[in-house]
Design an enzyme around this catalytic site. Structure first.
Site, PDB file in Angstrom:
ATOM      1  N   ASP A 112       1.584   6.443   5.484  1.00  0.00           N
ATOM      2  CA  ASP A 112       0.653   5.509   4.846  1.00  0.00           C
ATOM      3  C   ASP A 112       1.224   4.872   3.568  1.00  0.00           C
ATOM      4  O   ASP A 112       0.564   4.069   2.927  1.00  0.00           O
ATOM      5  CB  ASP A 112      -0.669   6.232   4.554  1.00  0.00           C
ATOM      6  CG  ASP A 112      -1.867   5.326   4.759  1.00  0.00           C
ATOM      7  OD1 ASP A 112      -1.705   4.287   5.424  1.00  0.00           O
ATOM      8  OD2 ASP A 112      -2.952   5.649   4.228  1.00  0.00           O
ATOM      9  N   ASP A 145      -2.482  10.277   3.251  1.00  0.00           N
ATOM     10  CA  ASP A 145      -3.865   9.887   3.482  1.00  0.00           C
ATOM     11  C   ASP A 145      -4.543  10.959   4.330  1.00  0.00           C
ATOM     12  O   ASP A 145      -4.459  10.950   5.563  1.00  0.00           O
ATOM     13  CB  ASP A 145      -3.919   8.515   4.183  1.00  0.00           C
ATOM     14  CG  ASP A 145      -5.356   8.070   4.434  1.00  0.00           C
ATOM     15  OD1 ASP A 145      -6.281   8.697   3.870  1.00  0.00           O
ATOM     16  OD2 ASP A 145      -5.539   7.082   5.179  1.00  0.00           O
ATOM     17  N   LYS A 200      -9.993  13.194   7.807  1.00  0.00           N
ATOM     18  CA  LYS A 200      -9.498  12.860   9.141  1.00  0.00           C
ATOM     19  C   LYS A 200      -9.506  14.113  10.009  1.00  0.00           C
ATOM     20  O   LYS A 200      -9.226  15.210   9.515  1.00  0.00           O
ATOM     21  CB  LYS A 200      -8.049  12.366   9.039  1.00  0.00           C
ATOM     22  CG  LYS A 200      -7.894  10.946   8.521  1.00  0.00           C
ATOM     23  CD  LYS A 200      -6.446  10.505   8.543  1.00  0.00           C
ATOM     24  CE  LYS A 200      -6.249   9.146   7.915  1.00  0.00           C
ATOM     25  NZ  LYS A 200      -6.854   8.031   8.668  1.00  0.00           N
ATOM     26  N   GLU A 236      -9.455   3.878   2.261  1.00  0.00           N
ATOM     27  CA  GLU A 236      -9.006   3.941   0.863  1.00  0.00           C
ATOM     28  C   GLU A 236      -7.956   2.896   0.529  1.00  0.00           C
ATOM     29  O   GLU A 236      -7.838   2.478  -0.622  1.00  0.00           O
ATOM     30  CB  GLU A 236      -8.472   5.348   0.548  1.00  0.00           C
ATOM     31  CG  GLU A 236      -7.014   5.607   0.947  1.00  0.00           C
ATOM     32  CD  GLU A 236      -6.717   5.412   2.430  1.00  0.00           C
ATOM     33  OE1 GLU A 236      -7.623   5.620   3.247  1.00  0.00           O
ATOM     34  OE2 GLU A 236      -5.571   5.054   2.764  1.00  0.00           O
ATOM     35  N   ARG A 271      -7.715  -0.237   1.256  1.00  0.00           N
ATOM     36  CA  ARG A 271      -8.280  -1.508   0.791  1.00  0.00           C
ATOM     37  C   ARG A 271      -8.779  -1.380  -0.644  1.00  0.00           C
ATOM     38  O   ARG A 271      -8.786  -2.362  -1.386  1.00  0.00           O
ATOM     39  CB  ARG A 271      -9.385  -1.972   1.767  1.00  0.00           C
ATOM     40  CG  ARG A 271     -10.530  -1.014   1.892  1.00  0.00           C
ATOM     41  CD  ARG A 271     -11.418  -1.320   3.098  1.00  0.00           C
ATOM     42  NE  ARG A 271     -10.826  -0.871   4.360  1.00  0.00           N
ATOM     43  CZ  ARG A 271     -11.394  -1.040   5.550  1.00  0.00           C
ATOM     44  NH1 ARG A 271     -12.547  -1.657   5.665  1.00  0.00           N
ATOM     45  NH2 ARG A 271     -10.795  -0.601   6.643  1.00  0.00           N
ATOM     46  N   LYS A 312       0.864  -1.189   0.000  1.00  0.00           N
ATOM     47  CA  LYS A 312       0.000   0.000   0.000  1.00  0.00           C
ATOM     48  C   LYS A 312       0.898   1.236   0.000  1.00  0.00           C
ATOM     49  O   LYS A 312       1.689   1.440   0.918  1.00  0.00           O
ATOM     50  CB  LYS A 312      -0.908  -0.005   1.237  1.00  0.00           C
ATOM     51  CG  LYS A 312      -1.662   1.315   1.462  1.00  0.00           C
ATOM     52  CD  LYS A 312      -2.594   1.264   2.685  1.00  0.00           C
ATOM     53  CE  LYS A 312      -3.196   2.642   2.997  1.00  0.00           C
ATOM     54  NZ  LYS A 312      -4.070   2.668   4.180  1.00  0.00           N
ATOM     55  N   ASP A 320     -12.042   7.298   3.837  1.00  0.00           N
ATOM     56  CA  ASP A 320     -10.797   7.090   4.590  1.00  0.00           C
ATOM     57  C   ASP A 320     -10.403   5.610   4.625  1.00  0.00           C
ATOM     58  O   ASP A 320      -9.296   5.270   5.027  1.00  0.00           O
ATOM     59  CB  ASP A 320     -10.969   7.646   6.010  1.00  0.00           C
ATOM     60  CG  ASP A 320      -9.632   7.841   6.724  1.00  0.00           C
ATOM     61  OD1 ASP A 320      -8.590   7.775   6.039  1.00  0.00           O
ATOM     62  OD2 ASP A 320      -9.648   8.055   7.951  1.00  0.00           O
TER      63      ASP A 320
HETATM   64  N1  BES Z   1      -4.117   4.735   6.815  1.00  0.00           N
HETATM   65  C1  BES Z   1      -5.225   4.530   7.677  1.00  0.00           C
HETATM   66  C2  BES Z   1      -4.916   3.549   8.800  1.00  0.00           C
HETATM   67  C3  BES Z   1      -3.930   4.003   9.840  1.00  0.00           C
HETATM   68  C4  BES Z   1      -4.357   4.693  10.950  1.00  0.00           C
HETATM   69  C5  BES Z   1      -2.609   3.663   9.732  1.00  0.00           C
HETATM   70  C6  BES Z   1      -3.452   5.074  11.919  1.00  0.00           C
HETATM   71  C7  BES Z   1      -1.696   4.038  10.707  1.00  0.00           C
HETATM   72  C8  BES Z   1      -2.124   4.739  11.792  1.00  0.00           C
HETATM   73  C9  BES Z   1      -6.407   3.968   6.891  1.00  0.00           C
HETATM   74  O1  BES Z   1      -6.503   4.345   5.564  1.00  0.00           O
HETATM   75  C10 BES Z   1      -7.632   4.429   7.589  1.00  0.00           C
HETATM   76  O2  BES Z   1      -7.827   5.601   7.667  1.00  0.00           O
HETATM   77  N2  BES Z   1      -8.417   3.504   8.078  1.00  0.00           N
HETATM   78  C11 BES Z   1      -9.593   3.805   8.793  1.00  0.00           C
HETATM   79  C12 BES Z   1     -10.630   2.794   8.422  1.00  0.00           C
HETATM   80  C13 BES Z   1     -12.020   3.159   8.850  1.00  0.00           C
HETATM   81  C14 BES Z   1     -12.514   4.372   8.082  1.00  0.00           C
HETATM   82  C15 BES Z   1     -12.913   1.978   8.608  1.00  0.00           C
HETATM   83  C16 BES Z   1      -9.288   3.727  10.288  1.00  0.00           C
HETATM   84  O3  BES Z   1      -8.439   2.928  10.687  1.00  0.00           O
HETATM   85  O4  BES Z   1      -9.842   4.511  11.046  1.00  0.00           O
HETATM   86 ZN    ZN Z   2      -4.678   4.853   4.630  1.00  0.00          ZN
HETATM   87 ZN    ZN Z   3      -7.528   6.214   5.310  1.00  0.00          ZN
END
Ligand code: BES
Ligand code: ZN
Ligand code: ZN
Length: 485
Positions: free
Chosen positions: A270, A252, A259, A331, A333, A247, A329
């Site tokens: 990210d 992000d 966010k 994204e 996946r 990834k 967010d």
């Molecule tokens: N890149 C983030 C995940 C992340 C969060 C990595 C903190 C490292 C530290 C990912 O794209 C994300 O934002 N995921 C969301 C998913 C949710 C919207 C279902 C999350 O983890 O809050």
């Molecule tokens: Zn991300």
């Molecule tokens: Zn994200």
């Protein structure tokens, strides 16, 4: 940093400083030379505790017991203790447990190189690691008993592994303004020029042709156009074929599901999965492993704007499945769905491993230092767990289950990009990826969520503040094992 192996006794080696390991708080032993001074300095020889005796030109470091893990961290702490000194050459004994344990040498070299890492690209005053040469003495082992070739090999493998990890750390730490999808592609092309690697870079036109519409949707609001990168190492008669998928969200912001300010800080991290794949490919090429390894990277920036993809959109992935976007967010996946599809189309691999800072939920579940390992089959998952252990990384399995699988149901599309429950988010993200794994590859695929360890804002063990290079060391070990089979 240069390493030299010698069978000369440590006392006969010329070096500006000697590093001495004290085991199990054993300061009373006759062979400890500076007992009184160490006591005066309050040195207790706890694991990782250091004591620099300037007048003696000796640095002491404690370990609980002699094993690879303890020595790796102790070496990292020792080299850090010398970072502001003027010592240029360091001598150290080898601390092998027996004549076959050259892996200890590897751990020591890894610790010294990983510990000397500093990211100062954006500092006006650069930090300089003073130690240039390290001489390791094998005096307690008779040369004819020791397999010198195995020892030299262990040192070289340690150097390649640590250099690859530091290379990954540097890219992760680079700011989103300096490292965007095209930059990752340039780095990959640079690797293919420096080493024997093939490199193919797909730009938006080719991505459209390949029907990678979910990846393109995530990328749409950014001024930096996306890239899909395919690096490959192809020896003549490979023992196995492996695909690695990373990834590479160079930033992000969360997209329209923006966010909150505090959660956006550090989201340059990210791209850590992509950076790990780059580091691993570098090491594979340098080790010239007898396996075919393909590195695929989805390099994208997730931004906001009039052209941004939205919650409520329905996207069609490369494999034809439709996805309801409920949160922009989630994204990573979406990007991985298409890159996993592309990787499976391009290469018939024996194993597929993906690396991603996929979920905050993985950090909640297992903490900052551990990667979450997921998939349908214990065979590749156990390979990862074992390799992580040998490498000094932490990894633990999170199991899929049929109840969480139901949480991704969508009323309007084949699948939703987020779960309908706030719990078990690391697993539901893994299950989402599973829908983009072809039937024949179900048991060949493993998902590695490195969100916890990829970037940490304090030092931990042999890792610095910031990018750690998570995934690199564990995967190098795993690939070495597959190459030796
Ligand atoms: N890149 C983030 C995940 C992340 C969060 C990595 C903190 C490292 C530290 C990912 O794209 C994300 O934002 N995921 C969301 C998913 C949710 C919207 C279902 C999350 O983890 O809050
Ligand atoms: Zn991300
Ligand atoms: Zn994200």
């Amino acid at each position: 940093m240069n390493f030299e192996l010698t069978i000369s006794p440590i006392n006969e080696i010329n070096a500006s400083i000697e590093l001495i390991v004290v085991v199990n708080k054993n300061l009373k032993h006759d062979f400890i030379q500076d007992k009184k001074l160490l006591k005066k300095a309050g040195f207790k020889a706890e694991q990782d505790e250091t004591c620099l005796l300037i007048t003696k030109n000796r640095l002491y470091v404690g370990v609980d017991s002699i094993n690879d893990e303890n020595l790796r961290v102790a070496m990292a702490k020792a080299i850090q203790a010398l970072s502001s000194t003027k010592y240029k050459t360091l001598k150290v004994a080898s601390y092998l447990e027996n004549k076959d344990s050259s892996s200890t040498l590897r751990a020591m070299v890894e610790g010294l190189l990983l510990g000397s890492y500093a990211f100062d690209t954006y500092k006006t005053k650069k930090s300089k690691q003073p130690i240039k040469d390290i001489i390791i003495s094998l005096e307690e082992y008779h040369a004819f008993e020791l397999d010198m070739e195995a020892c030299a090999n262990a040192i070289e493998l340690g150097q390649i592994t640590a250099d690859a990890t530091n290379f990954t750390r540097d890219i992760v730490n680079t700011t989103p303004d300096d490292c965007y999808p095209e930059t990752l592609a340039n780095i990959a092309e640079g690797l293919s020029e420096d080493f024997e690697l093939e490199c193919k870079v797909l730009k938006p036109k080719q991505l459209r042709k390949e029907k990678m519409e979910t990846l393109l949707a995530v990328a749409r609001a950014s001024r930096h156009k996306p890239r899909v990168i395919h690096l490959s190492h192809k020896p003549k008669k490979p023992k196995a074929i492996i695909s690695l998928v990373g990834k590479g969200l160079t930033y992000d912001s969360g997209g329209l599901s923006l966010k909150p300010g505090a959660s956006m800080v550090n989201m340059k991290l990210d791209k850590s999965g992509a950076c790990a794949v780059l580091g691993i490919m570098k090491a594979v090429a340098e080790m010239n492993l007898d396996i075919e390894v393909h590195g695929f990277i989805g390099a994208v920036e997730n931004m906001i704007g009039g052209d941004a993809y939205k919650p409520d959109d329905v996207l069609v992935a490369k494999n034809g499945k439709t996805i309801e976007v409920r949160n922009t967010d989630a994204e990573g996946r979406l990007v991985l769905a298409d890159v996993l599809g592309y990787a499976q189309q391009e290469v018939e691999a024996d194993y597929i491993f993906d690396f991603a800072t996929l979920t905050g939920a993985s950090v909640v579940a297992v903490g900052h230092y551990t990667s979450s390992i997921m998939g349908n089959c214990d065979v590749p998952k156990d390979l990862v767990i074992e390799a992580a252990k040998a490498s000094g990384e932490l990894a633990t399995k999170l199991d899929f289950n049929k109840h969480l699988r139901k949480c991704l149901k969508s009323n309007v599309a084949d699948i939703s990009n987020v779960s309908n429950t706030p719990y078990g988010g690391a697993i539901t993200a893994g299950i989402f990826l599973d829908s983009f794994i072809d039937e024949e590859n179900k048991n060949k695929w493993t998902h590695i969520d490195i969100a916890g360890p990829a970037y940490v804002e304090h030092t931990w063990g042999e890792n610095p503040i910031g990018g750690s290079g998570a995934g690199v060391r564990m995967m190098i070990r795993l690939l070495e094992k597959l190459a030796d089979k």
